[in-house]
Design an enzyme around this catalytic site. Structure first.
Site, mmCIF file in Angstrom:
data_model
loop_
_atom_site.group_PDB
_atom_site.id
_atom_site.type_symbol
_atom_site.label_atom_id
_atom_site.label_comp_id
_atom_site.label_asym_id
_atom_site.label_seq_id
_atom_site.Cartn_x
_atom_site.Cartn_y
_atom_site.Cartn_z
ATOM 1 N N TYR A 1 21.438 -13.544 -21.062
ATOM 2 C CA TYR A 1 19.975 -13.615 -21.054
ATOM 3 C C TYR A 1 19.368 -12.259 -21.424
ATOM 4 O O TYR A 1 18.520 -12.168 -22.319
ATOM 5 C CB TYR A 1 19.474 -14.063 -19.689
ATOM 6 C CG TYR A 1 17.967 -14.236 -19.634
ATOM 7 C CD1 TYR A 1 17.335 -15.208 -20.402
ATOM 8 C CD2 TYR A 1 17.179 -13.433 -18.816
ATOM 9 C CE1 TYR A 1 15.958 -15.372 -20.369
ATOM 10 C CE2 TYR A 1 15.802 -13.597 -18.776
ATOM 11 C CZ TYR A 1 15.199 -14.557 -19.554
ATOM 12 O OH TYR A 1 13.839 -14.717 -19.514
ATOM 13 N N GLU B 1 20.645 -9.567 -22.950
ATOM 14 C CA GLU B 1 20.926 -9.119 -24.312
ATOM 15 C C GLU B 1 20.335 -10.082 -25.342
ATOM 16 O O GLU B 1 19.973 -9.671 -26.445
ATOM 17 C CB GLU B 1 22.433 -8.968 -24.525
ATOM 18 C CG GLU B 1 23.094 -7.918 -23.624
ATOM 19 C CD GLU B 1 22.725 -6.489 -23.983
ATOM 20 O OE1 GLU B 1 21.650 -6.242 -24.556
ATOM 21 O OE2 GLU B 1 23.534 -5.592 -23.691
ATOM 22 N N VAL C 1 13.164 -17.626 -7.493
ATOM 23 C CA VAL C 1 13.040 -17.319 -6.065
ATOM 24 C C VAL C 1 11.776 -17.910 -5.445
ATOM 25 O O VAL C 1 11.827 -18.445 -4.330
ATOM 26 C CB VAL C 1 13.126 -15.800 -5.825
ATOM 27 C CG1 VAL C 1 11.960 -15.048 -6.477
ATOM 28 C CG2 VAL C 1 13.182 -15.498 -4.339
ATOM 29 N N GLY D 1 18.031 -8.541 1.017
ATOM 30 C CA GLY D 1 16.626 -8.887 0.899
ATOM 31 C C GLY D 1 15.716 -7.714 0.605
ATOM 32 O O GLY D 1 14.491 -7.858 0.596
ATOM 33 N N GLN E 1 15.834 -5.963 -2.250
ATOM 34 C CA GLN E 1 15.538 -5.856 -3.677
ATOM 35 C C GLN E 1 14.105 -6.303 -3.931
ATOM 36 O O GLN E 1 13.596 -7.184 -3.242
ATOM 37 C CB GLN E 1 16.539 -6.659 -4.519
ATOM 38 C CG GLN E 1 16.562 -8.145 -4.294
ATOM 39 C CD GLN E 1 17.498 -8.594 -3.203
ATOM 40 O OE1 GLN E 1 17.563 -7.987 -2.154
ATOM 41 N NE2 GLN E 1 18.223 -9.688 -3.443
#
Length: 225
Positions: A51, A53, A93, A113, A115
């Site tokens: 995805y 690249e 998410v 959690g 991030q």
């Protein structure tokens, strides 16, 4: 190949071409927040690389057609976007948390959690894309909401909006998951006159209403269930 075919079509008919790229071109960024001049930190052989690249290559093709063949291109780097009519089980998410909370399932948090991501409401993105296409600047432009949330903070906003008693379940993190993600939108503000206007706490209830209607049906929604 799809991008290449569409660029060829744009050249033949003299169309202006929009490439909807992604914040994923920055990979797991070493610069925070991310500006358009940052080249990124991408693992070219990682599990996410097809995805990342793929989008980087699409931008390359667009710029080659622009420079070499005078095709009018516009490049938007889109950050996490949410809103009504998203696929309920698309794995993103916000979709996951909203659907899980409505179904009385635990909210699945990967890793610790901590991030971060930045979430923009869909109408803000549409406005940014329209201004980009109607303007005279190629880009790339970051289109995203600079409001930054950890995954735990996002889960708490979903709890506040849907069910304060919703449980949070931790699972092992996915490989090469970026630690931080926040757009610098100075360029879009200056050249497009654009910035988001809908906060997460304003936009999320609109998405929740739509998900509730589609998960449970209009009858149950109208009856207050």
């Amino acid at each position: 190949m799809g991008t290449l075919n569409m660029l060829g079509l744009a050249k033949r008919v003299g169309a202006r071409f929009l490439i909807t790229s992604t914040s994923e071109v920055y990979g797991d960024p070493l610069q925070h927040p991310q500006v358009e001049t940052y080249w990124g930190n991408v693992n070219p052989i990682g599990v996410r690389s097809c995805y990342d690249e793929g989008k980087r290559t699409a931008e390359t093709l667009a710029m080659d057609y622009h420079r070499g063949l005078n095709v009018e291109v516009r490049i938007a780097r889109i950050f996490n976007t949410y809103g009504p009519r998203m696929c309920i089980d698309d794995g993103r998410v916000v979709s996951n948390f909203v659907a899980q909370a409505l179904r009385k399932q635990p909210l699945t948090v990967y890793g610790d959690g901590k991030q971060t991501r930045s979430f923009q409401y869909v109408s803000d993105l549409v406005e940014g894309l329209m201004r980009l296409m109607e303007g005279n600047h190629v880009g790339p432009f970051n289109l995203g909401n600079p409001g930054e949330f950890t995954m735990l903070e996002l889960a708490k906003v979903v709890q506040e909006t849907i069910d304060p008693n919703a449980k949070i379940e931790f699972k092992p993190n996915t490989e090469d998951d970026p630690h931080k993600r926040k757009p610098d939108i100075s360029k879009a503000k200056q050249l497009l006159g654009w910035e988001p206007t809908v906060s997460l706490r304003q936009g999320l209830p609109r998405m929740v209403d739509d998900f509730r209607r589609r998960i449970f049906g209009d009858d149950k929604l109208d009856s207050g269930l």
